[in-house]
Scaffold this motif. Sequence first.
Motif, PDB file in Angstrom:
ATOM      1  N   SER A 160    -102.357-107.107 104.351  1.00 21.05           N
ATOM      2  CA  SER A 160    -101.139-106.517 104.802  1.00 21.05           C
ATOM      3  C   SER A 160    -101.399-105.894 106.223  1.00 21.05           C
ATOM      4  N   LEU A 161    -100.563-105.564 106.776  1.00 17.99           N
ATOM      5  CA  LEU A 161    -100.432-104.964 108.079  1.00 17.99           C
ATOM      6  C   LEU A 161    -100.156-103.614 108.264  1.00 17.99           C
ATOM      7  N   LEU A 162    -100.681-102.630 108.631  1.00 13.32           N
ATOM      8  CA  LEU A 162    -100.160-100.977 108.783  1.00 13.32           C
ATOM      9  C   LEU A 162     -99.847-100.996 110.172  1.00 13.32           C
ATOM     10  N   GLN A 163     -98.800-100.370 110.701  1.00 14.03           N
ATOM     11  CA  GLN A 163     -98.463 -99.882 111.926  1.00 14.03           C
ATOM     12  C   GLN A 163     -97.937 -98.559 111.622  1.00 14.03           C
ATOM     13  N   ILE A 164     -98.495 -97.689 112.805  1.00 15.09           N
ATOM     14  CA  ILE A 164     -98.141 -96.403 113.020  1.00 15.09           C
ATOM     15  C   ILE A 164     -97.569 -96.241 114.617  1.00 15.09           C
ATOM     16  N   ASP A 165     -96.515 -95.745 114.544  1.00  9.87           N
ATOM     17  CA  ASP A 165     -95.894 -95.570 116.093  1.00  9.87           C
ATOM     18  C   ASP A 165     -95.660 -93.872 116.038  1.00  9.87           C
ATOM     19  N   LEU A 166     -96.360 -93.484 117.151  1.00 14.08           N
ATOM     20  CA  LEU A 166     -96.347 -92.049 117.479  1.00 14.08           C
ATOM     21  C   LEU A 166     -95.819 -91.455 118.786  1.00 14.08           C
ATOM     22  N   ASN A 167     -94.944 -90.714 118.678  1.00 13.43           N
ATOM     23  CA  ASN A 167     -94.748 -89.833 119.897  1.00 13.43           C
ATOM     24  C   ASN A 167     -94.602 -88.462 119.987  1.00 13.43           C
ATOM     25  N   LEU A 168     -95.619 -88.107 120.647  1.00  8.55           N
ATOM     26  CA  LEU A 168     -95.848 -86.519 120.654  1.00  8.55           C
ATOM     27  C   LEU A 168     -95.303 -85.932 122.071  1.00  8.55           C
TER      28      LEU A 168
END
Length: 581
Positions: free
Chosen positions: A532-540
Amino acid sequence: MPSRTLETWPHGAIMLDAQHTRFALWAPDAFYVSVELEDGKSIAMLPQAEGWFETEIRCAAGTRYRYNIDGETDVPDPASRAQATDVHGWSQVVDPLAYPWRHSQWQGRPWHEAVIYELHVGALGGYAGVEKHLPRLAELGVTAIELMPLAQFPGERNWGYDGVLPYAPHSAYGSPEQLKHLIDSAHEHGLAVILDVVYNHFGPDGNYLGQYAKGFFQEDVHTPWGAGIDFDRREVRDFFLDNALMWLLEYRFDGLRLDAVHAIDNPGFLKELAQRVRQQADIGRHVWLVLENEFNQASLLEHEFDAQWNDDGHNALHVLLTGETDAYYSDFASDTTAKLARCLGEGFIYQGQATRHGHTRGEPSGHLPPSAFVLFLQNHDQIGNRAFGERLHQLCSPEALKAATTLLLLSPMIPMMFMGDETNASEPFLFFTDHHGELAEAVREGRRNEFADFAAFHDPERRKRIPDPNAASTFEHSAPSFTDNDHTALYRHLLHLRHQHIVPHLPGSVALGAQVLADGAVTARWRLGNGSLLQIDLNLGATPVTHPAPSHLLFETRAHDPALLAPFSARVALFPVGEHP
């Protein structure tokens, strides 16, 4: 005379049976050594090969003793298993088999299940005080507690890094049996226990080794704490190797965190320590070995050690969250977002690049699994080494902290939190000691001068307002409160998601890279062990970023236009096998 071996003369007082104890001291600079008992008896120790002195005495557990050097100086046992009072007082014989373990079949937990909670035993009320928190931490989703150093230090209060008797759990926290009861109770709750150990130096008060064993140190090797420890000597190596094994085998700690190993001028010692631990731990038992290492030596993480504290990741996140770029944060002030992307995609940020001092630092780490890196938003250092001990939630917006916490708890790196993080504790964690006289004054002034490089403390008068480390109030103000709130609920929910959807598939995970979306915004992907594929999008950052929301969202911190990544937000998606974007 026979040569010393581990089997014949381990350091210190070792009980042979219920009524007999063998005493062994390495004192190559002494002519005469005796064991002095509290009842007034004095027993000469027999000189042996290579500077050893040894004797056997009829005495039981609890016997108080010390050594006398050349008829002039009384000293505690450097391998004392317990101190009756402080570092200058009587050592005590300890029966390692006295504690009746209730959970002797505990084998630990696999490293990929680690969710670490770092704590200071004294601030939580000693070993018995820590025990009271175990049910709460297990329910939260923590799987391991990490104790700051316990080695006997001078006075009642200290972070633990001034320890001088590495084998003796600090007496103010409780007895050796109470420490074992804490570990036993942690295992009952499914919690592993890690101990922070300091093998790179001794504290400034109570270390007598230089008086009778100068060979412990290398005067031509300098560390921030004085002469380096001479790990080339077999006796010195065994002193620390035996110590590590004592904690893991006798006390049944589940792992060790080795403090500042970049100050140990002997990589062979670290490899030998790992090999000895792996060889002597019971088959099937999970024992964790974690490093703090300014040198970012990825090679140590390939076979011998499980992971390293990833200060790089913390520093980049801290700059993005707070805007602070003083002192060591200046190494992360430029291209900060790209540095964070490198951390998420490759582990270390510094992999041979030059620091602000012009020195290259680090080794390539992209080949290592994500679990080789312990990620954190703050720890004892990053809070306590602030002048006033402020916590992260007092330095950044709630939305930004929520987004960063999501990254911390749902990325494939091993997450670590510091006591109070989960409740946004309002209390500071300050630097505290319990020194007296000239040493107290030196520590007080040294602490204040540490901040001269920070713009906010250029004024000497402002530096004088930094809390005195030796004041009892400094320690008392550092005890956190624990009141559940929305932030606690966030921790609980994210850790539930981690244990349900991510932890089972961490073995075999690999990073697939990370990209900069805009200033303060990144996206990162990992292929988990099941495909499976884990994706994290982060905007600080403070502005929205064009980046469509992925399908298979597992969690998001802020509902927003699905075509945009909102300011101070995070989105986490988990794509099933065969449904990658």
